[in-house]
Scaffold this motif. Structure first.
Motif, PDB file in Angstrom:
ATOM      1  N   SER A 157     -12.078  -8.711  -3.834  1.00 31.37           N
ATOM      2  CA  SER A 157     -12.165  -7.292  -4.186  1.00 31.37           C
ATOM      3  C   SER A 157     -12.274  -6.432  -2.935  1.00 31.37           C
ATOM      4  N   GLU A 187      -8.880  -6.311  -1.322  1.00 34.00           N
ATOM      5  CA  GLU A 187      -7.991  -5.430  -2.078  1.00 34.00           C
ATOM      6  C   GLU A 187      -8.336  -3.960  -1.807  1.00 34.00           C
ATOM      7  N   ALA A 241      -5.079   3.814  -6.224  1.00 34.61           N
ATOM      8  CA  ALA A 241      -5.136   2.990  -7.445  1.00 34.61           C
ATOM      9  C   ALA A 241      -5.642   1.585  -7.111  1.00 34.61           C
ATOM     10  N   ASP A 242      -5.178   1.023  -5.984  1.00 32.63           N
ATOM     11  CA  ASP A 242      -5.652  -0.303  -5.569  1.00 32.63           C
ATOM     12  C   ASP A 242      -7.158  -0.291  -5.330  1.00 32.63           C
ATOM     13  N   THR A 288      -9.358   1.749  -6.719  1.00 29.32           N
ATOM     14  CA  THR A 288     -10.027   1.875  -8.018  1.00 29.32           C
ATOM     15  C   THR A 288     -10.039   0.529  -8.741  1.00 29.32           C
ATOM     16  N   LYS A 289      -8.908  -0.180  -8.694  1.00 32.97           N
ATOM     17  CA  LYS A 289      -8.828  -1.493  -9.335  1.00 32.97           C
ATOM     18  C   LYS A 289      -9.839  -2.454  -8.710  1.00 32.97           C
ATOM     19  N   LYS A 319     -12.974  -4.350 -10.588  1.00 29.72           N
ATOM     20  CA  LYS A 319     -13.165  -5.804 -10.528  1.00 29.72           C
ATOM     21  C   LYS A 319     -14.549  -6.152  -9.996  1.00 29.72           C
TER      22      LYS A 319
END
Length: 68
Positions: A6, A9, A34-35, A37-38, A42
């Protein structure tokens, strides 16, 4: 994916956002956000899973003490 994944990312998302903003590519910058936030989602889900596991262990431990 664990915490390390995480974090990687999220770092990649920050880099993508920075490059996108530097070259004026708003779509790339949005992908980077967006990455990030994802990755945050996670990590939050991973932390929630650990909390549930810890609570389960605590409850089971209490029952095991009662059995003795």
């Amino acid at each position: 994916m664990g915490d390390l994944g995480s974090k990687a990312e999220k770092f990649g998302g920050k880099a993508k956002e920075a490059v996108g903003e530097a070259v004026g590519n708003e779509s790339m910058a949005d992908e980077g956000r967006a990455d990030q936030t994802k990755a945050d989602v996670k990590e939050t889900l991973s932390n929630a899973g650990e909390a549930v596991q810890n609570a389960k262990d605590k409850v089971l431990g209490a029952f095991q003490k009662d059995d003795k």
